[in-house]
Scaffold this motif. Structure first.
Motif, PDB file in Angstrom:
ATOM      1  N   GLY A 288      10.738 -29.128 -15.927  1.00 52.07           N
ATOM      2  CA  GLY A 288       9.804 -28.924 -17.025  1.00 52.07           C
ATOM      3  C   GLY A 288       8.495 -28.452 -16.431  1.00 52.07           C
ATOM      4  N   SER A 289       7.654 -27.832 -17.262  1.00 58.88           N
ATOM      5  CA  SER A 289       6.423 -27.263 -16.704  1.00 58.88           C
ATOM      6  C   SER A 289       5.467 -28.359 -16.224  1.00 58.88           C
ATOM      7  N   GLY A 290       5.434 -29.496 -16.916  1.00 56.56           N
ATOM      8  CA  GLY A 290       4.578 -30.586 -16.454  1.00 56.56           C
ATOM      9  C   GLY A 290       5.062 -31.128 -15.117  1.00 56.56           C
ATOM     10  N   THR A 291       6.375 -31.299 -15.019  1.00 55.31           N
ATOM     11  CA  THR A 291       6.979 -31.761 -13.766  1.00 55.31           C
ATOM     12  C   THR A 291       6.672 -30.782 -12.641  1.00 55.31           C
ATOM     13  N   LEU A 292       6.808 -29.505 -12.947  1.00 56.36           N
ATOM     14  CA  LEU A 292       6.536 -28.481 -11.933  1.00 56.36           C
ATOM     15  C   LEU A 292       5.079 -28.539 -11.464  1.00 56.36           C
ATOM     16  N   SER A 293       4.162 -28.805 -12.396  1.00 58.32           N
ATOM     17  CA  SER A 293       2.749 -28.887 -11.991  1.00 58.32           C
ATOM     18  C   SER A 293       2.536 -30.058 -11.041  1.00 58.32           C
ATOM     19  N   GLU A 294       3.243 -31.145 -11.270  1.00 56.48           N
ATOM     20  CA  GLU A 294       3.088 -32.306 -10.385  1.00 56.48           C
ATOM     21  C   GLU A 294       3.676 -32.024  -9.007  1.00 56.48           C
ATOM     22  N   ILE A 295       4.820 -31.361  -8.970  1.00 57.46           N
ATOM     23  CA  ILE A 295       5.411 -30.976  -7.680  1.00 57.46           C
ATOM     24  C   ILE A 295       4.441 -30.070  -6.921  1.00 57.46           C
ATOM     25  N   ALA A 296       3.914 -29.070  -7.619  1.00 52.58           N
ATOM     26  CA  ALA A 296       3.038 -28.097  -6.962  1.00 52.58           C
ATOM     27  C   ALA A 296       1.765 -28.762  -6.449  1.00 52.58           C
ATOM     28  N   LEU A 297       1.170 -29.633  -7.258  1.00 51.98           N
ATOM     29  CA  LEU A 297      -0.055 -30.305  -6.835  1.00 51.98           C
ATOM     30  C   LEU A 297       0.215 -31.243  -5.655  1.00 51.98           C
TER      31      LEU A 297
END
Lengths: 155, 155, 155, 155
Positions: free
Chosen positions: D108-117
């Motif tokens: 999910g896009s929120g999950t992806l943002s957490e991975i990236a950060l």
């Protein structure tokens, strides 16, 4: 452990370079909050923050430290849950948001920012040797016992 | 347009539901800051924020509005650069960080939080009909002209 | 100066240590956005951020740099409005919130966080030599001209 | 209660509208982290966040929920310490900062943002049915047991 969302959270805010009487009273406030099953929220560092955490920890309470930096080990040793925010002084706003009410012990610009943000959010504030403002729901008290009684009456 | 980082930035802060004299003086302050080539930073909404933006825009100045919500269209029409932050009242801290100095016009808990955060960051603050605090580098003035002169002398 | 809220804002994101082709294309994208009267938002530092700012500034456009630190002078020299946020990498989320759409040039974890946050906010994203994701409204393009055309079609 | 700063913190991130297998595995991951004395950090809401919290709570562990809104009661019932941040999706960055490592379950896009950060911050990330990225220290695993073993080996 308390069972949120039933548990209440009170922030104890004050200077990191607090005077002896402020540290003594913050410790008494943290202890009494813990005896009442209230989670104590602080900025996680020294002075009033450490004293309130120490008092709460001594009574088996739970303390949350919202740190300005990115390093968890900056937390004082009495913090149960240490959250590095990396927001600098903006974490003062998170301390306020994490709490249902705020007890301010002593004075300083960081402390004042937390009082102001709490009042802006419509949260009750109790001050002990702190600012006497004419905005919002802020009460001045003169003892730690009165501070806890006053904030609990307003939650 | 000014050429940062050479340009200076001053925040004009004050209540969104400001009284007439506060709005009048905020407009004069915004205008004078713009005449001096200073970027005017505000919270982007009404009252003192709108008046300061209006004054600056009238003089061809640049105004930055750091909005609490996620909707750019909430900015008052005199904001040149409108930045929706979605941080709620925590955007007050961004207003302070974006500025080299702060002029406070009037009183309110949000205004007080910006004064306190500016003093915590060691930035100069000038107040017109605002708080008289005993912390940090804060000067009280009684006219818009004095406000601009005082903040510029401290930048 | 554009007159918000009528003006549109597009973020150009990409690595601070960008390869030569990414810098070249980011500059072309910044220039074309400026020719269309669009405010260019970046993280304010080097690489893709600097190249996009340089392109926009060359065409007389307005560029906003939302800096991770507290020091305005860290902004690249082509930033018109430099905002020190002190939020560290969390300012990536502010870059996204400040923009109506995002053009990503190149790859990196910071860039990926901005793409992901934009998609989470439901904002259009166009990628040039960037990630090919299967979430949200993200289009892959192969030239700067296509990047600008694609993002403008989605605003 | 664990005694910070000795205790380790691991974030379990994933979609709020998670599929049944993601919820099942997130619960197993939360339980195993708790058995190892690790504090489980989540975004405090439903789906993967709730499942990981439930698993940890079942084993007597401590879970921290960093909520996007201002209302503590939005936390799922298995959150021990619920922190309303009011930062919206920017609280994803706080989840990452609060953790020493991140386990992502699902996409999910929120999950992806957490991975990236997390990768941007140089923190280890382990993914189960999540993204396969070519940036930073990210490992793909196929069982909850492997997820916990892999993240603990990287802390």
């Amino acid at each position: 452990m308390p069972t949120p969302p039933a548990a209440r959270y009170v922030a104890v805010v004050g200077p990191g370079d607090a005077a002896a009487d402020d540290r003594r009273d913050a410790e008494a406030i943290g202890a009494e909050l813990a005896r009442r099953g209230i989670v104590v929220v602080t900025g996680g560092l020294g002075g009033v923050m450490e004293a309130a955490s120490r008092g709460a920890a001594r009574e088996g309470g739970v303390t949350v430290g919202l740190l300005p930096g990115l390093d968890r080990s900056a937390a004082n040793p009495h913090v149960t849950i240490a959250i590095p925010t990396g927001l600098g002084e903006l974490r003062n706003g998170l301390v306020v948001r994490a709490a249902d009410g705020v007890v301010a012990v002593g004075r300083g610009s960081g402390t004042l920012s937390e009082i102001a943000l709490a009042l802006k959010h419509g949260k009750p504030v109790v001050g002990l040797r702190s600012y006497d403002l004419e905005v919002g729901d802020m009460a001045a008290v003169s003892t730690p016992e009165d501070a806890v009684a006053a904030i609990c009456a307003r939650l």
